[in-house]
Each structure stands twice: as structure tokens, then as C-alpha cells.
Design an enzyme around this catalytic site. Structure first.
Site, mmCIF file in Angstrom:
data_model
loop_
_atom_site.group_PDB
_atom_site.id
_atom_site.type_symbol
_atom_site.label_atom_id
_atom_site.label_comp_id
_atom_site.label_asym_id
_atom_site.label_seq_id
_atom_site.Cartn_x
_atom_site.Cartn_y
_atom_site.Cartn_z
ATOM 1 N N HIS A 68 101.327 16.420 -60.835
ATOM 2 C CA HIS A 68 102.237 15.352 -61.455
ATOM 3 C C HIS A 68 102.683 14.295 -60.774
ATOM 4 O O HIS A 68 102.199 14.382 -59.495
ATOM 5 C CB HIS A 68 103.401 16.057 -62.147
ATOM 6 C CG HIS A 68 104.378 16.407 -60.906
ATOM 7 N ND1 HIS A 68 104.426 17.677 -60.558
ATOM 8 C CD2 HIS A 68 105.732 16.051 -60.414
ATOM 9 C CE1 HIS A 68 105.065 18.042 -59.714
ATOM 10 N NE2 HIS A 68 105.946 16.824 -59.703
ATOM 11 N N ALA A 69 103.024 13.228 -61.005
ATOM 12 C CA ALA A 69 103.476 12.205 -60.202
ATOM 13 C C ALA A 69 104.798 11.451 -60.731
ATOM 14 O O ALA A 69 105.105 12.072 -61.944
ATOM 15 C CB ALA A 69 102.248 11.224 -59.772
#
Length: 281
Positions: A68-69
Site C-alpha cells: 500500500h501507499a
């Protein structure tokens, strides 16, 4: 409540994917986010850069990476993807490598997916369900398990045990539940679970800790807040401890309260041990 199956359509699940390394593994998960309309290619690059910058803290359990970011313009809507690799790859994690399952999240805010992450953490903590998910023959079978159904690969979650309870909460059989640290009343102790972005891996650990606290009867005495590395430094004065990965612990440094390392964010046994160490019980 948004469920895992709501955020993860069958079209976003691929099995036995070939990947030469961890970048390719995250890339495959990112391609599915793009194909199902959750993000652009720029978000895939951001997920890879997140690991380059912060290390392999996204490998939250043996064999499992949660890519994820941060929310960004590259996220079009909240969604997830699921990639089971044909051959495991190394992410550089000291205890949880090699990785054969990569789940990716694109979130357009920091809260809409919270319940889905808690549900996924419980599913992966259930040993029977985790084995069934890894052995599922088709994307539809994976989706059915995530939805609470049954497949030929094995029973659905909760069919043989309460979700999240397949693993004993106490680190040692027969270990007594400790006395609560406070008198009856509102919760005043706070524990921070920390990851690079505050919306992915920290939510896994938060859910696992809350399962143990509930089993101990400590839920009204201790709260758990998931946050990011920057916010954790500002919130440290409010908390009794930080629980996080080895990589994030190094990034935090000395913040004036104990920083405890957890290797498996889905393990109630490890959460039990670290909580006992934190409270010296």
C-alpha cells in the site's frame, strides 16, 4: 460496513503468478488495482517506492505482504487486489520471508477500509482459513472464503472455530489472564500501532491487539490507535508504548516511550507476549 469481498472483486484476484522479485510481485498486484479501476500506474510505483524508502515492513506475517501507499491522486477509489505467487520471493524481511501472497490496498481516505482490514486480519489469523485461502483452486474460491462461504479447498471462516480464535491467545497453555492495570472506568491507557502510512499494516496489528485485550477483559482500560511514523512522534506523550515492525522501530528511534517490535501482525500469541512484556505481567 465495507467488507473485504466488497473491496476485492473476483477480477482483482490472480493465482500462481510468476514474479522474479518483490518489485514484480507488487507490480502484479498493482496491475490488478489498475485493471479494476482502483488506481493508476502511478500508485503501483508509489507502493514500490514505499518499500524502497521504509524497508519491508509491509511483510506483516510469514509469507504475507500487504502492499500500500498513502492516499493520493493516483487512487481513483478504494479497492484491493490479491496475488498468490507461483514461487515465493524475498522481500528482505528478517523473519517473514519468503512471500507467496501479496495483497494490495488503494485507499482514497484513511478510514473507509478500516473494518475490511480488521476482517482480513481475523481471517488470516485463523489457521484453517489461511490454509484454505492459500490452497484455493480458483479466484472464485478465494472470494467465497473471504465472503464467509465454503469451497472445495476447505471450510469457510468460522466453520470449525470462531474467526480469529484458531490460535490460542495465551503464549503458553494455561497462562492466566492478567489483572487489568487500572480500576474500573473509562479507558485511559493508549497503545500506538505504527506503520509508514498509518492506514495499512498498523490496522492489522491494532486488530490483533484488540482481540487479545478483549479476551483479557482489558478493552475498557486500554485503547489502541493505528497511526503513521510522523504522527506517532507527536502522540507518544499520550501513549504507554508503541508496537510496530523492526523497520519502523528503527525509523522512530527514541521517542520517550517503549517501542516494541512485533514480527507477525496477525498472531494473537505474539501480541499476547508483547502485551505481557509491556505491562510486566
Amino acid at each position: 460496513m465495507v467488507s473485504v469481498s466488497d473491496l476485492l472483486p473476483v477480477e482483482a484476484i490472480r493465482l500462481d503468478v510468476a514474479a522474479d522479485d518483490w518489485r514484480a510481485a507488487i507490480g502484479a498486484a498493482g496491475e490488478l488495482l489498475v485493471a479494476t479501476g482502483s488506481s493508476t500506474d502511478a500508485y503501483t510505483a508509489e507502493m514500490i517506492r514505499n518499500v524502497v524508502d521504509a524497508g519491508p515492513y509491509i511483510v506483516v506475517a510469514p509469507g504475507f505482504a500487504f502492499a500500500h501507499a498513502r492516499p493520493s491522486p493516483a487512487v481513483l477509489r478504494t479497492g484491493m487486489s490479491w496475488v498468490r505467487l507461483a514461487r515465493p520471493v524475498e522481500f528482505g524481511h528478517g523473519t517473514n520471508d519468503p512471500v507467496d501472497l501479496v495483497v494490495a490496498l488503494a485507499a482514497d481516505d484513511a478510514s473507509a477500509h478500516t473494518e475490511a482490514m480488521a476482517s482480513l486480519a481475523r481471517l488470516l489469523a485463523d489457521q484453517d482459513t489461511a490454509l484454505a485461502l492459500r490452497g484455493a483452486a480458483t479466484p472464485a474460491a478465494v472470494h467465497a472464503l473471504l465472503s464467509g462461504g465454503r469451497t472445495a479447498a476447505g471450510p469457510g471462516p468460522g466453520s470449525a472455530a470462531t474467526p480469529g480464535s484458531a490460535e490460542p491467545v495465551s503464549a503458553e497453555p494455561g497462562t492466566a489472564v492478567p489483572e487489568a492495570p487500572l480500576a474500573a472506568g473509562p479507558a485511559v491507557h493508549k497503545i500506538l500501532t505504527v506503520c509508514g502510512n498509518g492506514l495499512g499494516t498498523s490496522l492489522f496489528l491494532k486488530n490483533t491487539l484488540e482481540q487479545v485485550l478483549e479476551r483479557w477483559g482489558w478493552s475498557r482500560h486500554v485503547t489502541v490507535e493505528a497511526t503513521d511514523t510522523i504522527s506517532a512522534k507527536g502522540k507518544a506523550s499520550e501513549a504507554v508504548a508503541v508496537l510496530t515492525s523492526r523497520e519502523i522501530a528503527k525509523a522512530l528511534g527514541d521517542i520517550g516511550i517503549p517501542v516494541k517490535v512485533v514480527d507477525d501482525f496477525t498472531s494473537t500469541t505474539e501480541a499476547d507476549r508483547v502485551l505481557r512484556d509491556t505491562y510486566d505481567v
